[in-house]
Design an enzyme around this catalytic site. Structure first.
Site, PDB file in Angstrom:
ATOM      1  N   SER A   1      44.505 -23.488 -70.178  1.00 30.32           N
ATOM      2  CA  SER A   1      45.514 -24.196 -69.373  1.00 30.32           C
ATOM      3  C   SER A   1      46.475 -24.965 -70.272  1.00 30.32           C
ATOM      4  O   SER A   1      47.677 -25.002 -70.019  1.00 30.32           O
ATOM      5  CB  SER A   1      44.842 -25.159 -68.397  1.00 30.32           C
TER       6      SER A   1
ATOM      7  N   ARG B   1      34.442 -19.959 -74.012  1.00 31.18           N
ATOM      8  CA  ARG B   1      35.304 -19.108 -74.829  1.00 31.18           C
ATOM      9  C   ARG B   1      34.848 -19.062 -76.274  1.00 31.18           C
ATOM     10  O   ARG B   1      34.995 -18.046 -76.943  1.00 31.18           O
ATOM     11  CB  ARG B   1      36.750 -19.628 -74.779  1.00 31.18           C
TER      12      ARG B   1
ATOM     13  N   HIS C   1      40.327 -18.317 -65.625  1.00 34.04           N
ATOM     14  CA  HIS C   1      39.539 -18.891 -64.532  1.00 34.04           C
ATOM     15  C   HIS C   1      39.237 -17.833 -63.469  1.00 34.04           C
ATOM     16  O   HIS C   1      38.106 -17.723 -62.977  1.00 34.04           O
ATOM     17  CB  HIS C   1      40.292 -20.064 -63.884  1.00 34.04           C
TER      18      HIS C   1
ATOM     19  N   LYS D   1      43.800 -42.779 -60.555  1.00 37.03           N
ATOM     20  CA  LYS D   1      45.163 -42.503 -61.042  1.00 37.03           C
ATOM     21  C   LYS D   1      46.039 -41.864 -59.966  1.00 37.03           C
ATOM     22  O   LYS D   1      47.192 -41.538 -60.213  1.00 37.03           O
ATOM     23  CB  LYS D   1      45.105 -41.520 -62.226  1.00 37.03           C
TER      24      LYS D   1
END
Ligand code: ADP
Length: 149
Positions: free
Chosen positions: A131, A94, A18, A42
Site C-alpha cells: 500500500s 511477503r 490483499h 484520530k
C-alpha cells in the site's frame, strides 16, 4: 461450527496483493470478514467519510461473493474477531520483515485470546506490492491502476 476468519489491515489502499490473500483463503474458511482498522481517537468527519469510502471500494471488489463481508473497526483486532465469532486471523507475509512482525502479533493475539493466526505466503509475483508503494506512486502522479483490484 462455521470457520470464520478476520482479515485485518489498514488497506490504504486495498491492493491486488490483499485481494490475492483473500481469494486464496476462501477454500479454508466458511466466512472471511475483511476488517479495515482505523484509529477512533484520530477520526474526524472527513476521516469517517474516507473510512466508509474505503469499505465501499473493498465491498465492490467482492460483490457477489457470499462468504465475504467488509467492515471497519477500531480497537484490538482480537476483540473485533471475538465479537464476530471468528476463531482465526488471516494475514499475508511477503518477506522476513513481514514474518518477524506477524510472528509477534500472532503470539500476543493467541496469548490474550486463543485466536490462531493463519499466514499465507505472498505469491512470488505480488511480493513487491505494498500500500505504501502504491500511495507513493499515486502521490507523484503515476498510474497505480495496475496495483488496484
Ligand atoms: P497493516 O497496516 O495491518 O499491516 P496492510 O493493509 O498493510 O495492514 O496489510 C494487511 C495484510 O496484508 C498484512 O498481513 C500484510 O502483510 C498483507 N499484505 C500486504 N500486501 C501484500 C501482498 N502484496 N501480498 C501478500 N500479503 C500482503
Amino acid at each position: 461450527m462455521d470457520r470464520i476468519a478476520v482479515f485485518p489491515g489498514s488497506f490504504n489502499p486495498f491492493t491486488i496483493g490483499h485481494r490475492s490473500i483473500v481469494e486464496r483463503a476462501l477454500p479454508l474458511f466458511d466466512r472471511i470478514i475483511i476488517a479495515l482498522g482505523f484509529n477512533e481517537s484520530k477520526s474526524s468527519a472527513t476521516g469517517m467519510a474516507e473510512r466508509d469510502r474505503r469499505v465501499e471500494v473493498i465491498r465492490n471488489v467482492f460483490i457477489g461473493e457470499p462468504k465475504i463481508e467488509v467492515e471497519s473497526y477500531s480497537g484490538l483486532t482480537v476483540d473485533f474477531a471475538r465479537s464476530h465469532g471468528a476463531s482465526f486471523i488471516l494475514r499475508g507475509v511477503r518477506d522476513v520483515s513481514d514474518f518477524e512482525a506477524e510472528r509477534k502479533l500472532a503470539d500476543i493475539n493467541r496469548e490474550i485470546s486463543g485466536i490462531e493466526t493463519v499466514l499465507l505466503v505472498a505469491l512470488p509475483e505480488l511480493g513487491y506490492v505494498s500500500s505504501s508503494m502504491v500511495r507513493e506512486l499515486g502521490n507523484n502522479g503515476y498510474d497505480v491502476s495496475p496495483y488496484l483490484p
